[in-house]
Design an enzyme around this catalytic site. Structure first.
Site, PDB file in Angstrom:
ATOM      1  CB  CYS A   2      -0.895   0.006   1.237  1.00  0.00           C
ATOM      2  SG  CYS A   2      -1.844  -1.519   1.452  1.00  0.00           S
ATOM      3  CB  SER A 364      12.720 -10.514  -5.196  1.00  0.00           C
ATOM      4  OG  SER A 364      13.256  -9.914  -4.028  1.00  0.00           O
ATOM      5  N   GLY A 365      14.934 -12.564  -4.840  1.00  0.00           N
ATOM      6  CA  GLY A 365      16.157 -13.024  -4.184  1.00  0.00           C
ATOM      7  C   GLY A 365      17.030 -11.895  -3.682  1.00  0.00           C
TER       8      GLY A 365
END
Length: 631
Positions: A2, A364-365
């Site tokens: 948000c 994600s990495g």
């Protein structure tokens, strides 16, 4: 995920203009296109844009406690909210939703400022407690979610997820902070807690800010967490690898909670591939993965991503990016608000765009390189530190300083012959040497970049002070751990996480980062440095841990950056645009730069004599920022 916005009267209970708060909130529509909400009472205004992830029918914000004396506007995810909900219910609190947001108001009631120490996740939020007449701002431990705040001349405090929301307020002073300019041209971003404006600050990662109505001055933020680098013992290599796998799996597992489509980025590198491997083992359904490819094989890792996708039978989507994908240049400035010079923002924007077509949440990495010593610069720094240790500083500094002055700069030569930067680094102490290595414009370039008037305005300030301040507070003095710590305080939040947050939120995509789970970060920080960087092998123990899950050519091939061919662009399709921006009226009118020196940079780059692409890109991004300021 948000966007939050708010206004607070530090001195009294003045009424706020609802239309102004709505306008500030609307600048962040992209962060939360599903719903918007506003709460106004005398002296307080809170606003929210919602991207619905959990409890889609409930969880609207701003959200209140039972008697509506405590209200929160919040951006993020608290992954341990089910456990906290149970604990708070036992303590007598009543819940009306099934979302993590409501945990915050009750946790504040129960534990006050210490509530943040209970949260496991990524967050930036503001709590207003009417009974205590207190506004409480908080940011997560690693800085995954952003939070800007500034005090206006009339005694109002404004805050938001992005700087553009504050800039929508007509009374925000827009005087540029000269120290921030120096920092930007050293690092390529403005490190926390500064922003590009004197009147605005970023709340630093792992900090809170508690403001009571009627305080004479804005208090200083309080730090509630730091990367500990406290030893976790001396586990064997096998035990450390096993525990690392278990901890990563658990960090991934708690990030799979969502009521909307969820997937993962898959670049083909070790970190994202490890996350996908863990996700595949935790899910009965195929994991949704996405990656982008490049025509230039020097940058392309899509074959490795496809290899992982086949191994784990993921539902994989790949698109090739145009090798001249620079149409986003103007868009970047709108996303990042401040000057921001990481050109990999371009492909990051594209991979987020691709992911959002399939999912609303992506893992994600990010964070693996900082946590586990994956950057090549760590290896180089340790080598320089060993050389520094061979000579006393009284001899080392004049010797290598003289060599640095005499040795020619040779960007065109093979790395082994480019010794000028190494001599310069060896003439400095460890922090100065590391700063020289990470700077996009080194000291001698910045010394010539600025006009005499602006150099006087800096009053001797040097951007190395950012690293020095963190080094003084570092919980470790090990050469490797120290520079990891410096990156976690600067490069990670200021560059990497900023890049991903703005690029993903531009597409209303939530990105979760399991390798930055704070419990995992704490444990990894306490491992022996030799388990992270062994010889020339970075991420050593991580790669050992992932050997049963990932192929050898993914684990042990040479690392590639998520880069774009900026140097070629500036000698080809972007040549005229670069010249117009770097040497144009906007830059000249700032009075910040030596325009003759800028012309030298351009000429040397265009001729091929020097590669000034990082400096020229940074100048273009600064010009874009200044043009938006004037519009």
């Amino acid at each position: 995920m948000c966007g939050i916005t708010g206004i607070f009267d530090l001195n009294g209970r003045r009424e706020f203009n609802r239309g102004l708060l709505e306008a500030m909130n609307q600048t962040q529509f992209h962060r939360g296109p599903d719903e918007g909400g506003i709460h106004l009472e005398p002296g307080v205004g809170l606003a929210h844009r919602r991207l619905s992830i959990i409890d889609l029918s409930g969880g609207r914000q701003p959200l209140f406690n039972e008697d509506e004396t405590v209200v929160v506007t919040y951006n993020g995810e608290i992954y341990n909210f089910p456990e906290l909900t149970g604990e708070l219910k036992q303590a007598g609190h009543t819940f009306r939703t099934h979302c993590d947001t409501e945990v915050i108001v009750h946790a504040w009631e129960q534990w006050g400022e210490a509530c943040v120490e209970r949260f496991r996740g990524m967050f930036a939020f503001a709590v207003w407690d009417r009974n205590r007449e207190t506004l409480f701002l908080a940011r997560d431990r690693l800085g995954i979610k952003p939070l800007y705040y500034g005090q206006l001349p009339d005694g109002h405090l404004i805050f938001a997820s992005e700087l553009k929301a504050l800039m929508a307020h007509p009374d925000l002073p827009r005087s540029i902070d000269p120290y921030a300019v120096e920092d930007y041209f050293a690092y390529g971003y403005v490190p926390e807690p500064r922003s590009i404006f004197k009147a605005v600050h970023k709340l630093s990662p792992g900090h809170t800010l508690t403001i009571k109505r009627g305080q004479a001055a804005l208090p200083s933020p309080r730090q509630y967490w730091d990367v500990p680098f406290a030893s976790v013992g001396n586990p064997s290599e096998a035990d450390a690898a096993q525990e690392l796998t278990e901890r990563l799996r658990e960090a991934v597992r708690i990030r799979l909670e969502a009521e909307v489509p969820l997937g993962s980025f898959l670049s083909g590198g070790v970190d994202s591939s490890a996350v996908v491997a863990m996700m595949a083992g935790l899910s009965d359904d195929p994991v949704q993965t996405c990656s982008i490819g490049f025509e230039d094989k020097a940058f392309d890792e899509s074959d490795y991503a496809a290899q992982i996708a086949r191994r784990y039978h993921t539902d994989h989507y790949m698109e090739q990016v145009d090798p001249d994908d620079f149409d986003l240049l103007d868009r970047l400035g709108q996303l990042y608000d401040e000057p921001y010079a990481d050109s990999s923002a371009l492909p990051t924007y594209r991979v987020c765009e691709l992911a959002r077509r399939k999912v609303v949440v992506a893992l994600s990495g990010d964070g693996g390189d900082e946590n586990l010593a994956g950057y090549r610069r760590y290896r180089h720094h340790l080598a320089e530190e060993r050389l520094r240790g061979m000579l006393p500083s009284g001899l080392r500094r004049p010797l290598f300083g003289a060599l640095a002055r005499l040795y020619p700069k040779a960007d065109w030569a093979p790395r082994m012959f480019r010794a000028k930067a190494t001599f310069q680094a060896l003439a400095r102490d460890a922090v100065q040497g590391y700063f020289q290595g990470v700077s996009i414009l080194r000291d001698e370039l910045r010394g010539q970049l600025f006009s005499p008037d602006f150099r006087r305005e800096l009053q001797g300030y040097d951007a190395v002070e950012v690293l020095r301040r963190h080094a003084q507070n570092a919980p470790t003095d090990h050469p490797l751990s120290l520079v990891q710590y410096l990156d976690m305080k600067t490069y990670l939040p200021g560059d990497i996480l900023t890049k991903v947050d703005r690029a993903s939120m531009a597409h209303s995509l939530e990105v979760r980062v399991p390798i930055l789970d704070h419990k995992l970060v704490e444990w990894i920080s306490g491992l022996s440095p030799q388990l992270k960087l062994q010889g020339t092998e970075g991420k050593y123990i991580f790669k050992k841990a992932m050997e049963p899950y990932l192929p050898e050519d993914v684990l042990y091939r040479k690392k590639r950056g998520f880069a774009v061919p900026v140097a070629q662009w500036f000698r080809g399709p972007l040549r005229e645009r670069m010249r117009e921006q770097v040497l144009g009226e906007t830059m000249a009118d700032t009075g910040l730069f030596d325009m003759d020196y800028l012309a030298t940079l351009v000429a040397q780059h265009e001729s091929g004599a020097r590669d000034h692409s990082p400096a020229l890109w940074a100048l273009m991004m600064f010009d874009g920022f200044m043009q938006r300021m004037q519009s």
